[in-house]
Design an enzyme around this catalytic site. Sequence first.
Site, short mmCIF file in Angstrom:
data_model
loop_
_atom_site.label_atom_id
_atom_site.label_comp_id
_atom_site.label_asym_id
_atom_site.label_seq_id
_atom_site.Cartn_x
_atom_site.Cartn_y
_atom_site.Cartn_z
N GLY A 161 3.45 2.48 -2.08
CA GLY A 161 4.81 1.93 -2.19
C GLY A 161 5.92 2.62 -1.42
CE LYS A 169 -2.43 0.05 -3.91
NZ LYS A 169 -2.06 1.04 -4.95
CB VAL A 180 -0.91 0.03 1.25
CG1 VAL A 180 -1.83 1.24 1.21
CG2 VAL A 180 -1.73 -1.25 1.36
CG ASP A 224 -4.81 -0.02 -6.90
OD1 ASP A 224 -4.17 -1.07 -6.73
OD2 ASP A 224 -4.37 1.11 -6.61
#
Lengths: 320, 320
Positions: free
Chosen positions: A20, A90, A18, A86
């Site tokens: 990056g 997350k 989550v 996405d």
Amino acid sequence: KGGGGGSGGAKFGYEAAVCGGIPIINALQSCYAGDVVHEVMGICNGTTNYMLGKMETGADYSDVLREAQDLGYAEADPTADVEGHDVRAKIAILAKLAFGTTVPVESIPCMGITGVTAVDFEYARLLGCTVKLVGTAARLSKYGERDGALSVYVAPKVVPNSHLLASARGCGNAVAVDSANLGVASYTGPGAGRYPTASSVVADVRRIADGLCPPDPFPLESSIELDNDYTSNFYVRISFADSLGIVRRVGEIAERRGVSIHSILQNPIDDRGAADFVVTTEACKLSQVTGMCEDVAGEDFARGPPLCMPMLMEDFARGP
Amino acid sequence: KGGGGGSGGAKFGYEAAVCGGIPIINALQSCYAGDVVHEVMGICNGTTNYMLGKMETGADYSDVLREAQDLGYAEADPTADVEGHDVRAKIAILAKLAFGTTVPVESIPCMGITGVTAVDFEYARLLGCTVKLVGTAARLSKYGERDGALSVYVAPKVVPNSHLLASARGCGNAVAVDSANLGVASYTGPGAGRYPTASSVVADVRRIADGLCPPDPFPLESSIELDNDYTSNFYVRISFADSLGIVRRVGEIAERRGVSIHSILQNPIDDRGAADFVVTTEACKLSQVTGMCEDVAGEDFARGPPLCMPMLMEDFARGP
């Protein structure tokens, strides 16, 4: 000595999963031990944040999507990004870390950015705001500490320009955590990219090698109730072919659904056959405002269903 | 069986020592293992940040100091805060964590906020900036990775309004870390207060109990050279009694000191006996610009020594 999983002592690090380049997983695992988290909100998808930033300066959705694909940000099939899937995956992870609650992904209300248009940025600007795709996990009762149910959802949100989430630019990610002891703390950084991702993986490997990974990579399951019919102020954009009495009609529908109108905004009408206006609501439930939108969509004057976005209000806007 | 220190296995956590509610020590200890930090910059003193925020909206330094004392933010003797000594101690800790370098506190150039006046906020506004008291630890050669010497200093800094450090409001703290892999990541939150501080202490205790505290609370000593004659663009405010040829004279002095002038700003002059103008410089060394300021202070037209502040330029301003 450390099997492949189960109770064999395997260690599991997933900092890059989550945001990056932001150490938000480490922070939630180890910095809130004596605290109670009220809310976690995040811009966790760089592709859509890049696209919304371009749209804010006047670009068209389809042009921006093509540009994001050319730059390699968006996939050929951009569904997972633009539909919010996405972010949904997350925010489920962040909700688990912050609240110990496993949230079934399918149960998370999820709206992407495909319905957001240039005119929404114009209205947002009138409100001193911009639009960001935000994943939210929030306790209903902020000060009830352990007794408020948890709402988890993904939606484009109307965010005040003064809020730190508004300052996430380009592909940048940002996460704000509101807790009993710290108030609002925030974490910003790159959301993805090979160097940030690799760096987070290396930090995990190093933590595992040093024995510094938490024994339980996820907190124990809590008994917090889920209630995804969340409460918020809402922004509702109604597109219409002009005729008399529309505002009165919308007012009647809102009243029937128990939605209290906070303000009405209307840009000058250029084309009476394709105009729009915006209603902002007092705090109400998602089900109330979606009911209102369905009713409005059924009216003769409506050109398609209204666009409805939750609004982040100033009380969570000030930051530290 | 952890003894009282030395090599007896004692564990040491000190998360609350710098920016009470921001997990910056944990982040620097465990999230940059595979990365190379270029620069750490922080607003680490809530009292002075509160005062500068009030001064930005027009309040007078002495009124603001009294108000901060009444609110319990500032001590009866506010020297440690307003002269930057508190930030100096904190940036020394952050420099140790980020670069492994023990920086003697007395060697850190340190300027507080006592010389900053309302007119500096006016000039900063002309530049699209505000003024923040910032602790900085930066490698001279950003891309030389391990070969650039380290500068550590404390000064009020001219910060672009678009920079995330500018968004730290009230007593809030903020730290920005620029690294090879992550670019700029930032951490914001409350800097002090009993709940944030207690929360950080509890997180430390929990980490120690779980065996998750790093075995070496500070990184090993590195061999990075210190060079506190740092390089920056500078803001120089020159107060003068008006006479002819002042700008030419300042230009001559700058040239002699090898300082290249970037721009000259002057508000309309109300009182020819007590006016001021601002020179911004191209990047030069601190020693060059302080030499220039000494020379200017010796001129007949000067009313006291110029105020000199480093400027944060846009290349570090964009954030993620």
